[in-house]
Design a protein around this motif. Structure first.
Motif, PDB file in Angstrom:
ATOM      1  N   ASP A 214       4.955   0.860   8.516  1.00 16.49           N
ATOM      2  CA  ASP A 214       4.699   0.902  10.306  1.00 16.49           C
ATOM      3  C   ASP A 214       4.015  -0.187  10.622  1.00 16.49           C
ATOM      4  O   ASP A 214       4.439  -0.692  11.874  1.00 16.49           O
ATOM      5  N   SER A 215       3.320  -1.081   9.890  1.00 14.46           N
ATOM      6  CA  SER A 215       2.674  -2.259  10.379  1.00 14.46           C
ATOM      7  C   SER A 215       3.579  -3.456  10.258  1.00 14.46           C
ATOM      8  O   SER A 215       2.796  -4.721  10.507  1.00 14.46           O
ATOM      9  N   GLY A 216       4.722  -3.163   9.612  1.00 16.32           N
ATOM     10  CA  GLY A 216       5.499  -4.296   9.520  1.00 16.32           C
ATOM     11  C   GLY A 216       5.865  -5.051   8.230  1.00 16.32           C
ATOM     12  O   GLY A 216       6.289  -6.116   8.071  1.00 16.32           O
ATOM     13  N   ALA A 217       5.160  -4.375   7.257  1.00 22.35           N
ATOM     14  CA  ALA A 217       5.442  -4.792   5.857  1.00 22.35           C
ATOM     15  C   ALA A 217       6.878  -4.907   5.467  1.00 22.35           C
ATOM     16  O   ALA A 217       7.550  -3.692   6.007  1.00 22.35           O
ATOM     17  N   LEU A 218       7.202  -5.661   4.642  1.00 22.04           N
ATOM     18  CA  LEU A 218       8.867  -5.676   4.382  1.00 22.04           C
ATOM     19  C   LEU A 218       9.068  -4.659   3.097  1.00 22.04           C
ATOM     20  O   LEU A 218      10.211  -4.067   3.365  1.00 22.04           O
ATOM     21  N   SER A 219       8.192  -4.721   2.095  1.00 33.17           N
ATOM     22  CA  SER A 219       8.562  -3.621   1.262  1.00 33.17           C
ATOM     23  C   SER A 219       7.139  -3.386   0.511  1.00 33.17           C
ATOM     24  O   SER A 219       6.323  -4.158   0.513  1.00 33.17           O
ATOM     25  N   ILE A 220       7.222  -2.473  -0.120  1.00 32.22           N
ATOM     26  CA  ILE A 220       5.858  -1.763  -0.920  1.00 32.22           C
ATOM     27  C   ILE A 220       6.289  -1.582  -2.392  1.00 32.22           C
ATOM     28  O   ILE A 220       7.237  -0.808  -2.808  1.00 32.22           O
ATOM     29  N   SER A 221       5.507  -2.117  -3.383  1.00 31.31           N
ATOM     30  CA  SER A 221       5.775  -1.551  -4.713  1.00 31.31           C
ATOM     31  C   SER A 221       4.448  -1.245  -5.250  1.00 31.31           C
ATOM     32  O   SER A 221       3.231  -1.666  -4.318  1.00 31.31           O
ATOM     33  N   ALA A 222       4.202  -0.428  -6.141  1.00 34.96           N
ATOM     34  CA  ALA A 222       2.934   0.250  -6.450  1.00 34.96           C
ATOM     35  C   ALA A 222       2.692   0.193  -7.951  1.00 34.96           C
ATOM     36  O   ALA A 222       3.514  -0.104  -8.825  1.00 34.96           O
ATOM     37  N   TYR A 223       1.172  -0.082  -8.296  1.00 37.56           N
ATOM     38  CA  TYR A 223       0.740  -0.329  -9.660  1.00 37.56           C
ATOM     39  C   TYR A 223      -0.356   0.467  -9.850  1.00 37.56           C
ATOM     40  O   TYR A 223      -1.365   0.499  -8.943  1.00 37.56           O
ATOM     41  N   ALA A 224      -0.619   1.267 -11.002  1.00 39.18           N
ATOM     42  CA  ALA A 224      -1.674   1.811 -11.241  1.00 39.18           C
ATOM     43  C   ALA A 224      -1.885   1.748 -13.074  1.00 39.18           C
ATOM     44  O   ALA A 224      -1.130   1.529 -13.585  1.00 39.18           O
ATOM     45  N   LEU A 225      -3.141   2.082 -13.258  1.00 35.20           N
ATOM     46  CA  LEU A 225      -3.473   2.257 -14.615  1.00 35.20           C
ATOM     47  C   LEU A 225      -2.751   3.422 -15.329  1.00 35.20           C
ATOM     48  O   LEU A 225      -2.197   3.189 -16.437  1.00 35.20           O
ATOM     49  N   ALA A 226      -2.692   4.541 -14.865  1.00 32.73           N
ATOM     50  CA  ALA A 226      -2.057   5.527 -15.604  1.00 32.73           C
ATOM     51  C   ALA A 226      -1.326   6.619 -14.406  1.00 32.73           C
ATOM     52  O   ALA A 226      -1.503   6.524 -13.319  1.00 32.73           O
ATOM     53  N   ARG A 227      -0.534   7.322 -15.136  1.00 30.71           N
ATOM     54  CA  ARG A 227       0.448   8.644 -14.415  1.00 30.71           C
ATOM     55  C   ARG A 227       0.338   9.672 -14.748  1.00 30.71           C
ATOM     56  O   ARG A 227       0.179  10.043 -16.051  1.00 30.71           O
ATOM     57  N   THR A 228      -0.158  10.696 -14.132  1.00 31.30           N
ATOM     58  CA  THR A 228      -0.266  12.124 -14.616  1.00 31.30           C
ATOM     59  C   THR A 228       1.193  12.563 -14.690  1.00 31.30           C
ATOM     60  O   THR A 228       2.083  12.266 -14.270  1.00 31.30           O
ATOM     61  N   PRO A 229       1.183  13.694 -15.625  1.00 33.46           N
ATOM     62  CA  PRO A 229       2.680  14.124 -15.982  1.00 33.46           C
ATOM     63  C   PRO A 229       3.259  15.053 -14.662  1.00 33.46           C
ATOM     64  O   PRO A 229       2.625  15.163 -13.878  1.00 33.46           O
TER      65      PRO A 229
END
Ligand SMILES: [Zn+2]
Ligand SMILES: [Zn+2]
Length: 229
Positions: A214-229
């Motif tokens: 909404d604030s004009g970012a072109l694209s978003i990728s996401a990174y995390a340590l862990a993922r729950t099932p």
């Protein structure tokens, strides 16, 4: 100076592994044998990192594509990563956070084209004050150092506490999360890498991603340590 270098070298060599309490033998603070046993996230949905038998989009992302273009997590939220994350987050064990951040940076690769800026998912100031730190910020710093990407600590803030998220169902969570983030920094035209400690439903990340877009970012990728099932 020389003494300081030797002292740092020795403290690293003599540090004990956070998991087996044998010699860690490296700066990550987890010995090679224990690091090799961590539950690496194999194939997963490329949009939300949900563990799957094949690396295809999950039914949830096909039905309703998230605001996040791509998500990457280092491990399953399972033993012993889950225990280390709890030590880090709830017991304030920053050594555990340091180890996880360092190992995750080695385990993960940033999405191409590379993010211009890594942005940690913010905590509400009250929660941050209670905890003394934002775990997502420490993870973002570890990734930023390893990947040589800048970290925008003040790009976003959380304007609503969203305290009892765990007791809510998905729709209530989304309603609760709407308008809970405010973008303060300049993100116009930037590829943003959002960083969190754990991806659970992905709803928090998605709300943060929507605010950035909404604030004009072109694209978003996401990174995390862990993922729950
Ligand atoms: Zn060990
Ligand atoms: Zn998905």
């Amino acid at each position: 100076m020389v003494y300081r270098v030797i002292a740092r070298f020795l403290s690293r060599r003599l540090a004990l592994c956070l998991l087996c309490h044998g010699p860690a033998g490296n700066e990550a603070g987890i010995c090679r044998a224990c690091a090799a046993e961590l539950p690496v996230l194999g194939s997963a949905c490329p949009r939300c990192a949900l563990p799957l038998p094949t690396a295809a989009a999950c039914p949830g992302c096909l039905r309703r594509p998230p605001a996040i273009g791509a998500a990457r997590c280092a491990w399953h939220y399972a033993y012993p990563v889950a225990q280390l994350i709890r030590r880090f987050k709830h017991d304030g064990d920053l050594a555990a956070g340091h180890s996880l951040g360092l190992l995750a940076a080695r385990q993960l690769r940033p999405v191409e084209p590379l993010p211009d800026l890594l942005v940690p998912v913010p905590l509400h100031w009250r929660r941050r004050w209670q905890r003394g730190f934002n775990q997502a910020e420490l993870v973002a710093e570890a990734l930023g150092r390893a990947w040589q990407l800048p970290v925008g600590r003040r790009v976003m803030c959380r304007i609503r506490a969203g305290a009892s998220q765990q007791a809510l169902d998905r729709r209530q969570r989304l309603a609760n999360l709407r308008d809970s983030f405010s973008v303060r920094g300049k993100v116009q035209g930037l590829r943003i890498g959002l960083v969190d400690d754990v991806i659970t439903t992905g709803a928090t990340l998605d709300a943060a991603a929507a605010a950035l877009l909404d604030s004009g970012a072109l694209s978003i990728s996401a990174y995390a340590l862990a993922r729950t099932p």
